[in-house]
Design a protein around this motif. Structure first.
Motif, PDB file in Angstrom:
ATOM      1  N   GLY A 164      -7.822   5.451  -9.163  1.00 45.98           N
ATOM      2  CA  GLY A 164      -7.207   4.416  -9.986  1.00 45.98           C
ATOM      3  C   GLY A 164      -5.946   3.935  -9.283  1.00 45.98           C
ATOM      4  N   PRO A 165      -4.828   3.820 -10.007  1.00 41.28           N
ATOM      5  CA  PRO A 165      -3.606   3.324  -9.357  1.00 41.28           C
ATOM      6  C   PRO A 165      -2.831   4.423  -8.619  1.00 41.28           C
ATOM      7  N   HIS A 166      -3.277   5.679  -8.718  1.00 34.43           N
ATOM      8  CA  HIS A 166      -2.504   6.804  -8.176  1.00 34.43           C
ATOM      9  C   HIS A 166      -2.849   7.077  -6.713  1.00 34.43           C
ATOM     10  N   LYS A 167      -1.844   6.871  -5.839  1.00 36.87           N
ATOM     11  CA  LYS A 167      -2.061   7.034  -4.390  1.00 36.87           C
ATOM     12  C   LYS A 167      -1.363   8.273  -3.870  1.00 36.87           C
ATOM     13  N   VAL A 168      -1.886   8.862  -2.795  1.00 37.58           N
ATOM     14  CA  VAL A 168      -1.205  10.007  -2.177  1.00 37.58           C
ATOM     15  C   VAL A 168       0.104   9.551  -1.544  1.00 37.58           C
ATOM     16  N   ASP A 169       1.050  10.484  -1.494  1.00 32.44           N
ATOM     17  CA  ASP A 169       2.263  10.274  -0.719  1.00 32.44           C
ATOM     18  C   ASP A 169       1.965  10.906   0.647  1.00 32.44           C
ATOM     19  N   ARG A 170       1.899  10.078   1.676  1.00 30.68           N
ATOM     20  CA  ARG A 170       1.451  10.576   2.990  1.00 30.68           C
ATOM     21  C   ARG A 170       2.429  11.581   3.600  1.00 30.68           C
ATOM     22  N   SER A 171       3.667  11.575   3.144  1.00 34.73           N
ATOM     23  CA  SER A 171       4.623  12.560   3.684  1.00 34.73           C
ATOM     24  C   SER A 171       4.284  13.963   3.175  1.00 34.73           C
ATOM     25  N   ARG A 172       3.459  14.033   2.112  1.00 33.27           N
ATOM     26  CA  ARG A 172       3.069  15.353   1.571  1.00 33.27           C
ATOM     27  C   ARG A 172       1.654  15.756   2.004  1.00 33.27           C
ATOM     28  N   TRP A 173       1.075  15.031   2.943  1.00 33.29           N
ATOM     29  CA  TRP A 173      -0.329  15.271   3.355  1.00 33.29           C
ATOM     30  C   TRP A 173      -0.496  16.680   3.911  1.00 33.29           C
ATOM     31  N   ASP A 174      -1.418  17.443   3.334  1.00 32.05           N
ATOM     32  CA  ASP A 174      -1.687  18.806   3.809  1.00 32.05           C
ATOM     33  C   ASP A 174      -3.199  19.040   3.729  1.00 32.05           C
TER      34      ASP A 174
END
Ligand code: FMN
Length: 371
Positions: A164-174
């Motif tokens: 939906g509208p909720h995107k990952v924060d790429r700085s927290r990518w693990d």
């Protein structure tokens, strides 16, 4: 004419319906001598399997794969290896509930393939969508398990990057996080919000879409067959063939439209290993339809599940206007189980192009060239 095969040298044909006896695939063109057991393939199938969390369909399918052909217990290597002949893989359907679908036998679910299958063939297997069901994607995952063995130096991983509208924060990518949560989401904080969000969507009788990102690392430069077998074109076709996919991007994708030439051109320097070093990867690891040696990066969007509990207006196969509400067991967000499918399609396309490159060119020319 229908078409159930993809790939050229690593060729995959899938068969079977959602509520038939079994589904499966035949992989033709796999080189001989590659160690392959059912357990290797099962690993990926278990990740796609339905009924594993309350956020996916509650259909309970063990999805146990059987290798019917194409392998041989090699006394010298003391292990099962491929023979170079067609590898047939079969998965039995064990938890069909065909009567769940008798209500919609003559009705077209808006957003599903009911109308188009009926219009094309004059009949349709309404039990779970038959061939149009995403149950077929288990076959792709099985084939992907074989493909991974053909390209052992390439790592293919995928993750859900938006729901939906909720995107990952790429700085927290693990990447480790992808294995830990029910959503294949690389951002732990977002993953913790997706459960309540999806519960709300489901309780309201609705569904939601998602974006999946697939990354292949260790791809050698040179894969891709210009002009009509470009690597990006074949990847786009492979991802677009996955049920519910409505958009595909490579690298910067649609965002390339807002970049300037300076921002978009991936500048090149010489790396310490004597290979070119690209300073960015807007191209998603593909230039001119040929891999650059950088990670191959693709993204696709899946639409919200069309089978929902909220009544929708539609027609039946006799042309009568009706309302429809789809009961049964459905994924509230198909993007979750699409993650292993994405990896499988990337692996199959790369295995195919790896074999095609080997057939046409053999070893890449020595680089850098001498003056
Ligand atoms: C992993 C996965 C699971 C899916 N599960 C469902 C489902 O439970 N119910 C449903 O109506 N559609 C589901 N779909 C989507 C339909 O299969 C798809 O929308 C349908 O075949 C029509 O094709 P199209 O959306 O590509 O046009 C799923 C798709 C994927 C990739």
């Amino acid at each position: 004419m229908s078409f159930n095969t993809f790939g050229h040298m690593f060729r995959v044909t899938t068969f079977g319906e959602s509520h038939g006896v079994a589904i499966g695939c035949v992989v033709d063109g796999c080189p001989p001598g590659i160690p392959l057991t059912a357990a290797d393939i099962q690993l990926d199938l278990d990740r796609r399997r339905p009924g594993q969390s309350r956020y996916t369909t509650q259909r309970q399918e063990p999805d146990a794969v059987k290798i019917l052909s194409g392998v041989f217990e090699d006394a010298d290597t003391k292990g099962q290896v491929t023979t170079g002949t067609p590898i047939a893989l079969m998965i039995e359907n064990v938890d069909q509930r065909s009567k769940d679908y008798s209500d919609i036998k003559d009705k077209y679910r808006p957003g599903h393939a009911d109308f188009t299958y009926d219009t094309k063939y004059g009949l349709r297997d309404y039990r779970g969508g038959g061939r149009s069901s995403a149950r077929e994607t288990a076959c792709r995952v099985a084939a992907g398990g074989v493909a991974r063995k053909v390209i052992p130096d390439i790592t293919v991983r995928a993750a859900l990057v938006q729901m939906g509208p909720h995107k990952v924060d790429r700085s927290r990518w693990d990447w480790d996080e992808v294995r830990r949560n029910d959503f294949f989401c690389p951002d732990a904080q977002l993953a913790s919000q997706l459960g309540p969000y999806l519960d709300g969507i489901r309780k309201s009788g609705s569904s939601i879409g998602a974006v999946i990102e697939v990354i292949a690392e260790g791809v050698p430069a040179g894969l891709g067959a210009p002009i009509y077998g470009k690597l990006d074109a074949d990847l786009a076709a492979a991802f677009m063939s996955i049920n519910a996919v409505k958009g595909v991007e490579i690298g910067a994708g649609m965002d390339a439209a807002v970049l300037t030439g300076e921002q978009n051109a991936d500048e090149i320097r010489m790396g310490n290993d004597g290979k070119p070093k690209f300073l960015t990867n807007q191209a998603g690891g593909i230039l001119g339809g040929i891999s650059t040696g950088q990670p191959v990066v693709a993204r696709f969007a899946v639409k919200p599940t069309s089978s929902i509990l909220t009544p929708r207006r539609t027609i039946d196969r006799f042309g009568k206007e009706i309302d429809i509400m789809t009961k049964g067991r459905h994924d509230p967000c198909v993007g979750i189980r699409a993650v292993p499918v994405a990896e499988a399609m990337m692996a199959c396309v790369l295995a195919d192009h790896y074999l095609r490159q080997r057939a046409q060119v053999g070893e890449n020319p020595a680089w850098p060239f001498k003056k």
